[in-house]
Design a protein around this motif. Structure first.
Motif, PDB file in Angstrom:
ATOM      1  N   TRP A  58       0.838  -1.197   0.000  1.00  0.00           N
ATOM      2  CA  TRP A  58       0.000   0.000   0.000  1.00  0.00           C
ATOM      3  C   TRP A  58       0.873   1.246   0.000  1.00  0.00           C
ATOM      4  CZ3 TRP A  58      -1.472  -4.695   1.318  1.00  0.00           C
ATOM      5  CH2 TRP A  58      -2.763  -5.095   0.957  1.00  0.00           C
ATOM      6  N   MET A  59       0.449   2.230  -0.749  1.00  0.00           N
ATOM      7  CA  MET A  59       1.128   3.531  -0.759  1.00  0.00           C
ATOM      8  C   MET A  59       0.210   4.587  -0.154  1.00  0.00           C
ATOM      9  SD  MET A  59       3.045   3.927  -4.434  1.00  0.00           S
ATOM     10  CE  MET A  59       4.250   2.721  -5.028  1.00  0.00           C
ATOM     11  N   ASN A  60       0.818   5.565   0.528  1.00  0.00           N
ATOM     12  CA  ASN A  60       0.115   6.809   0.812  1.00  0.00           C
ATOM     13  C   ASN A  60       0.679   7.880  -0.142  1.00  0.00           C
ATOM     14  OD1 ASN A  60       2.590   7.402   1.881  1.00  0.00           O
ATOM     15  ND2 ASN A  60       1.896   7.658   4.007  1.00  0.00           N
ATOM     16  N   VAL A  61       0.220   9.096  -0.022  1.00  0.00           N
ATOM     17  CA  VAL A  61       0.655  10.128  -0.968  1.00  0.00           C
ATOM     18  C   VAL A  61       2.173  10.295  -0.924  1.00  0.00           C
ATOM     19  CG1 VAL A  61       0.595  12.603  -1.481  1.00  0.00           C
ATOM     20  CG2 VAL A  61      -1.529  11.395  -0.969  1.00  0.00           C
ATOM     21  N   GLU A  62       2.732  10.304   0.291  1.00  0.00           N
ATOM     22  CA  GLU A  62       4.180  10.516   0.422  1.00  0.00           C
ATOM     23  C   GLU A  62       4.960   9.372  -0.216  1.00  0.00           C
ATOM     24  OE1 GLU A  62       5.446  11.192   4.444  1.00  0.00           O
ATOM     25  OE2 GLU A  62       7.501  11.692   3.840  1.00  0.00           O
ATOM     26  N   ALA A  63       4.491   8.139  -0.028  1.00  0.00           N
ATOM     27  CA  ALA A  63       5.163   6.977  -0.624  1.00  0.00           C
ATOM     28  C   ALA A  63       5.134   7.069  -2.142  1.00  0.00           C
ATOM     29  CB  ALA A  63       4.504   5.685  -0.148  1.00  0.00           C
ATOM     30  N   LEU A  64       4.004   7.493  -2.678  1.00  0.00           N
ATOM     31  CA  LEU A  64       3.905   7.624  -4.138  1.00  0.00           C
ATOM     32  C   LEU A  64       4.840   8.727  -4.639  1.00  0.00           C
ATOM     33  CD1 LEU A  64       2.682   6.942  -6.849  1.00  0.00           C
ATOM     34  CD2 LEU A  64       0.805   8.520  -6.328  1.00  0.00           C
ATOM     35  N   GLU A  65       4.847   9.853  -3.941  1.00  0.00           N
ATOM     36  CA  GLU A  65       5.711  10.955  -4.365  1.00  0.00           C
ATOM     37  C   GLU A  65       7.186  10.542  -4.310  1.00  0.00           C
ATOM     38  OE1 GLU A  65       2.779  14.724  -3.299  1.00  0.00           O
ATOM     39  OE2 GLU A  65       4.311  14.127  -1.853  1.00  0.00           O
ATOM     40  N   LEU A  66       7.571   9.811  -3.269  1.00  0.00           N
ATOM     41  CA  LEU A  66       8.957   9.338  -3.162  1.00  0.00           C
ATOM     42  C   LEU A  66       9.271   8.321  -4.259  1.00  0.00           C
ATOM     43  CD1 LEU A  66       9.298   9.035   0.721  1.00  0.00           C
ATOM     44  CD2 LEU A  66      10.732  10.447  -0.787  1.00  0.00           C
TER      45      LEU A  66
END
Lengths: 132, 132
Positions: A58-66
């Motif tokens: 699972w990704m959150n917004v920060e994980a996706l941006e990174l």
């Protein structure tokens, strides 16, 4: 118990000829995505060379941006409650080749070149148990 | 907008040689699985012949039991709040070839022979939008 030989998951994985006539399109993120009530999105990780499905995370917004900024997968660990750079400790990073959203924008598919096994067990893929 | 040609998702999908040395194993269901707080489990659907990831959906216990009993995929529609026999109206059923659980038993991978497109848009796969 049925023993499944090691490459059974990959049986019959030729290069396929797409008959998909839909218009392929791109989108900018993360505003176009539908995040769940925890702020997460289900993400399937696939080896781009073999086609093998390696893991789901699972990704959150920060994980996706990174993930987009570094070109290596990052996730949100639901169990540990923290960001997780895949391979940061093991060295088994996953280089992002292509990232897809599904038709209703609530699931991601990331196609990667993995530096090593995806699974914490040492297996190439987390999917090594058959259900019968 | 970047136009992506139709078979880009499948680029470089040779038959892979597994280097997965883990012991493959089977399990009986559904008690061995970890269902979420809604009683659902995330399920990835993959075309067994092409390796293409077709869609992600959710199963409850009844959907899984119907999938195993009939050999065709069944899901729980979160939006409609009802069981969903994939292809019941469109004819685009998915014949189950193999079903896998991941290492922590909270995600399924079902490898299928699809009778037609997986996506309600008519696309072969729901993943036709790239994220950049």
């Amino acid at each position: 118990m049925t023993q499944i030989d090691a490459d059974n998951q990959s049986t019959n994985l030729p290069i396929y000829e797409s008959t998909d006539l839909s218009v392929h399109q791109s989108t900018s993120l993360p505003s176009a995505l539908r995040w769940d009530d925890r702020g997460l999105i289900t993400t399937v990780v696939q080896d781009v060379a073999s086609g093998q499905v390696l893991m789901v995370a699972w990704m959150n917004v920060e994980a996706l941006e990174l993930t987009l900024a570094t070109g290596e997968t990052h996730f949100w660990s639901r169990s540990r409650g923290e960001l997780w750079h895949k391979g940061a400790t093991s060295g088994n990073v996953q280089r992002v080749v292509r990232l897809w959203a599904d038709c209703d924008a609530d699931t991601l598919l990331v196609q990667v070149e993995p530096a090593g096994p995806a699974c914490h067990t040492g297996a190439v893929s987390c999917f090594f148990t058959t259900v019968e």
